[in-house]
Design a protein around this motif. Sequence first.
Motif, mmCIF file in Angstrom:
data_model
loop_
_atom_site.group_PDB
_atom_site.id
_atom_site.type_symbol
_atom_site.label_atom_id
_atom_site.label_comp_id
_atom_site.label_asym_id
_atom_site.label_seq_id
_atom_site.Cartn_x
_atom_site.Cartn_y
_atom_site.Cartn_z
ATOM 1 N N GLU A 44 5.346 14.169 -22.804
ATOM 2 C CA GLU A 44 4.839 13.718 -21.783
ATOM 3 C C GLU A 44 6.213 13.649 -20.620
ATOM 4 O OE1 GLU A 44 3.947 9.243 -20.607
ATOM 5 O OE2 GLU A 44 4.005 9.722 -22.068
ATOM 6 N N ILE A 45 5.452 14.485 -19.355
ATOM 7 C CA ILE A 45 6.578 14.780 -18.123
ATOM 8 C C ILE A 45 6.876 13.205 -18.221
ATOM 9 C CG2 ILE A 45 4.850 14.631 -16.723
ATOM 10 C CD1 ILE A 45 7.413 17.169 -15.679
ATOM 11 N N HIS A 46 8.191 12.415 -17.576
ATOM 12 C CA HIS A 46 8.693 11.574 -16.998
ATOM 13 C C HIS A 46 9.258 11.684 -15.869
ATOM 14 C CE1 HIS A 46 9.778 10.012 -21.296
ATOM 15 N NE2 HIS A 46 8.105 9.523 -21.464
ATOM 16 N N LYS A 47 9.990 12.652 -14.998
ATOM 17 C CA LYS A 47 10.148 12.684 -14.467
ATOM 18 C C LYS A 47 11.270 13.869 -14.286
ATOM 19 C CE LYS A 47 12.894 10.112 -10.172
ATOM 20 N NZ LYS A 47 14.632 9.063 -10.392
ATOM 21 N N SER A 52 37.345 24.914 -0.567
ATOM 22 C CA SER A 52 37.443 24.176 0.441
ATOM 23 C C SER A 52 36.620 23.153 -0.503
ATOM 24 C CB SER A 52 35.654 24.130 1.708
ATOM 25 O OG SER A 52 35.461 24.655 0.521
ATOM 26 N N LYS A 53 36.503 21.664 -0.208
ATOM 27 C CA LYS A 53 36.699 20.236 -0.659
ATOM 28 C C LYS A 53 35.616 21.225 -1.475
ATOM 29 C CE LYS A 53 40.064 18.842 -0.184
ATOM 30 N NZ LYS A 53 41.126 18.372 -1.566
ATOM 31 N N CYS A 54 34.941 20.030 -2.483
ATOM 32 C CA CYS A 54 33.319 19.959 -3.690
ATOM 33 C C CYS A 54 32.545 19.496 -2.119
ATOM 34 C CB CYS A 54 33.653 19.343 -4.460
ATOM 35 S SG CYS A 54 35.037 19.530 -5.584
ATOM 36 N N GLN A 55 31.105 20.433 -2.962
ATOM 37 C CA GLN A 55 30.487 20.665 -1.520
ATOM 38 C C GLN A 55 29.527 18.793 -2.850
ATOM 39 O OE1 GLN A 55 29.253 22.217 0.311
ATOM 40 N NE2 GLN A 55 26.768 20.922 1.116
ATOM 41 N N SER A 56 28.521 18.380 -1.311
ATOM 42 C CA SER A 56 27.594 17.213 -1.735
ATOM 43 C C SER A 56 26.749 17.778 -1.932
ATOM 44 C CB SER A 56 27.829 16.752 -0.362
ATOM 45 O OG SER A 56 26.530 15.142 -0.485
ATOM 46 N N TRP A 57 25.629 16.997 -2.464
ATOM 47 C CA TRP A 57 24.632 17.708 -3.769
ATOM 48 C C TRP A 57 23.310 16.868 -2.329
ATOM 49 C CZ3 TRP A 57 24.568 18.491 -9.335
ATOM 50 C CH2 TRP A 57 25.335 19.614 -9.463
ATOM 51 N N ALA A 58 22.258 17.201 -1.877
ATOM 52 C CA ALA A 58 21.240 16.432 -1.355
ATOM 53 C C ALA A 58 20.111 16.788 -2.163
ATOM 54 C CB ALA A 58 21.405 17.499 0.134
ATOM 55 N N LEU A 59 19.185 15.365 -2.304
ATOM 56 C CA LEU A 59 18.453 15.307 -2.870
ATOM 57 C C LEU A 59 17.602 16.030 -2.114
ATOM 58 C CD1 LEU A 59 17.115 13.980 -5.771
ATOM 59 C CD2 LEU A 59 16.277 11.994 -4.091
ATOM 60 N N LEU A 60 16.593 17.179 -2.749
ATOM 61 C CA LEU A 60 15.640 17.456 -1.737
ATOM 62 C C LEU A 60 14.451 17.377 -2.454
ATOM 63 C CD1 LEU A 60 16.373 21.724 -2.971
ATOM 64 C CD2 LEU A 60 17.468 20.248 -0.574
ATOM 65 N N TYR A 61 14.192 17.271 -3.839
ATOM 66 C CA TYR A 61 13.068 16.623 -4.174
ATOM 67 C C TYR A 61 13.617 15.626 -5.229
ATOM 68 C CZ TYR A 61 7.986 16.128 -7.223
ATOM 69 O OH TYR A 61 7.315 16.014 -7.779
ATOM 70 N N ASP A 62 12.267 14.360 -5.729
ATOM 71 C CA ASP A 62 12.476 13.381 -6.934
ATOM 72 C C ASP A 62 10.720 12.791 -6.819
ATOM 73 O OD1 ASP A 62 12.556 10.611 -7.916
ATOM 74 O OD2 ASP A 62 13.605 9.760 -5.913
ATOM 75 N N SER A 63 10.051 13.318 -8.154
ATOM 76 C CA SER A 63 8.718 12.808 -8.319
ATOM 77 C C SER A 63 8.596 11.494 -7.971
ATOM 78 C CB SER A 63 8.652 13.137 -9.930
ATOM 79 O OG SER A 63 9.643 12.865 -10.420
ATOM 80 N N THR A 64 9.645 10.627 -8.674
ATOM 81 C CA THR A 64 8.703 9.794 -8.381
ATOM 82 C C THR A 64 8.316 8.726 -6.486
ATOM 83 O OG1 THR A 64 10.245 8.744 -10.537
ATOM 84 C CG2 THR A 64 9.684 6.732 -8.442
ATOM 85 N N GLU A 65 9.269 9.861 -6.055
ATOM 86 C CA GLU A 65 9.470 8.835 -4.508
ATOM 87 C C GLU A 65 8.531 10.286 -4.009
ATOM 88 O OE1 GLU A 65 12.589 9.044 -0.424
ATOM 89 O OE2 GLU A 65 13.068 8.978 -2.686
ATOM 90 N N HIS A 66 8.761 11.389 -3.895
ATOM 91 C CA HIS A 66 7.395 12.035 -3.579
ATOM 92 C C HIS A 66 6.428 12.289 -4.165
ATOM 93 C CE1 HIS A 66 11.808 13.775 -1.954
ATOM 94 N NE2 HIS A 66 11.174 12.738 -0.958
ATOM 95 N N GLY A 67 6.009 12.201 -5.668
ATOM 96 C CA GLY A 67 4.539 12.513 -5.824
ATOM 97 C C GLY A 67 4.582 13.423 -6.772
ATOM 98 N N LEU A 68 4.162 13.568 -8.103
ATOM 99 C CA LEU A 68 4.340 14.542 -9.019
ATOM 100 C C LEU A 68 3.385 15.657 -9.161
ATOM 101 C CD1 LEU A 68 6.380 15.185 -11.274
ATOM 102 C CD2 LEU A 68 4.764 14.463 -13.303
ATOM 103 N N SER A 69 3.799 16.039 -8.658
ATOM 104 C CA SER A 69 2.895 17.788 -7.784
ATOM 105 C C SER A 69 3.386 18.158 -7.664
ATOM 106 C CB SER A 69 1.413 17.251 -7.070
ATOM 107 O OG SER A 69 2.041 17.152 -5.215
ATOM 108 N N GLN A 70 2.629 19.651 -7.980
ATOM 109 C CA GLN A 70 3.138 20.764 -7.586
ATOM 110 C C GLN A 70 3.157 21.775 -5.546
ATOM 111 O OE1 GLN A 70 2.916 25.949 -9.286
ATOM 112 N NE2 GLN A 70 0.693 24.913 -8.779
#
Length: 475
Positions: free
Chosen positions: A406-409, A282-300
């Motif tokens: 140093e972690i960026h993202k 079937s056609k290529c799968q669309s990837w969904a953004l689950l986590y973005d540290s810039t938007e959601h916060g950089l923490s465990q």
Amino acid sequence: MGQGHTRSHHGNESGSDTSSQSLNYSHSKRNSACLMKLFQKLELTADEDHSHPGELSRTTFENAFHGPLDKFGKLLYLQMTQNHGNHSRERITKEQFVKSGKEIIKMFDEAVQLKYYFHLFAAGKDHMNKEDALQMISVAYALTLSASSIPFNKTSKDEQVFSAMVQSMFGINEKLTFEDFKQWTHRHSPHVFWGVHNWVYTIMTGSKMPEEQEVSAPVPLLEKFVEGKYCMCMGMLWALSTVLPSSYTHTDKEEGSEAPSTSNKNPLLTSYMVMMKLARLSKCQSWALLYDSTEHGLSQNRFAHHVMSYQGPTVTLVSFEGRNVYCIAEDRQWREGLQKFGDVDSMLIQLTPVYRVIQSGGPLVQWNEHSRDVKKGIHVGKDSKSLVLSIPSDFDKVEHYHIPCEIHKLEVWGCGSEQARDAQLQQKKWEYKNAEKHQARKLRLDTNWDENPDKQILQWGGINVDHQYSRDGGF
């Protein structure tokens, strides 16, 4: 009886061979017709007086290629004329065009495609220089996007990825032979020419191909993607599509798409059927953004909230100092515990400043939040004694081969089906409602203690809860 059986067997083989020859002839005739039609279309674009009927000038051929494909048109013309002894190379006849085109169309085997396009981008030489290789990567990117119906776009981040791939190919060398290139692609980019050949095949056989013959380039779409906003860029996405297994780029196969029989003795038809099997995905799968540290916060905690319960493969990008971007491709859902996870399709890929597959196969990742027996955080690498990446539980840095950086993202893209994403969202809704319900049932001194269900639970445990303050409603 044995002889009769033998004659019957040979008779079936003869019939099968005749059928195969007939099918080959049918495809050859159709391809010839398509190529002649394309030749006639190109003839109509000639600007100069057409003083050589049945021939195309180099200029007419090359003018059909525009923008990022300008160089590719020149190289393709050179390859098509060189293979048929056209020493002047200023014109190509209809017969040469059709013969050379048919040779390209029948290249179903990726090993054959690899050799053909290597020599094409090497402009007929037995090696490439770095300029040739960068041109090859840029054109392969552009043609793959075109074959995937994705608008062409190239940014400075894309160019960094392309330079990283060239650096990976050459190392300290100034020349790249075909054998070295073949070894590099086998490990780091086995489908680098997939989109190139799909595009050329489509152009030469006509713009409308029968559905069963379509071969879509495996470039997934990114949901709500905005160029420049994320660590991911289109160049990275293309590079990953040339190496990641199909479990990351395709949904499940459609029902009834059984593996083709390999009993056919004609190797051309066998390769053709393998290609058709790929086309039925079937056609290529669309990837969904689950986590973005810039938007959601950089923490465990934020990472866990957005990634847990997603039951599908994921691609995690880790960006840190030194222009380093790593991709953790996990074919199993993220889970916390002492056991590593990941199966045969797991991969650890460095995207910049040097593009390379570091490790493949699992188990690859360990994520420990609670145990004191093992260092807490996320640890990536098949050998626990020589980890490639470690992110401590504070998410305040990245240890790169045990060197703090140093972690960026951090970004996590879900590569599963829509059902996997929907199931995760439903699970989160259930957890939220359950937490609200539990909160409402918590012991409060201002409620009627005799009616609280926690009183019965404590009594079952042998605890005396009939205190004076609970009956009187105070201390």
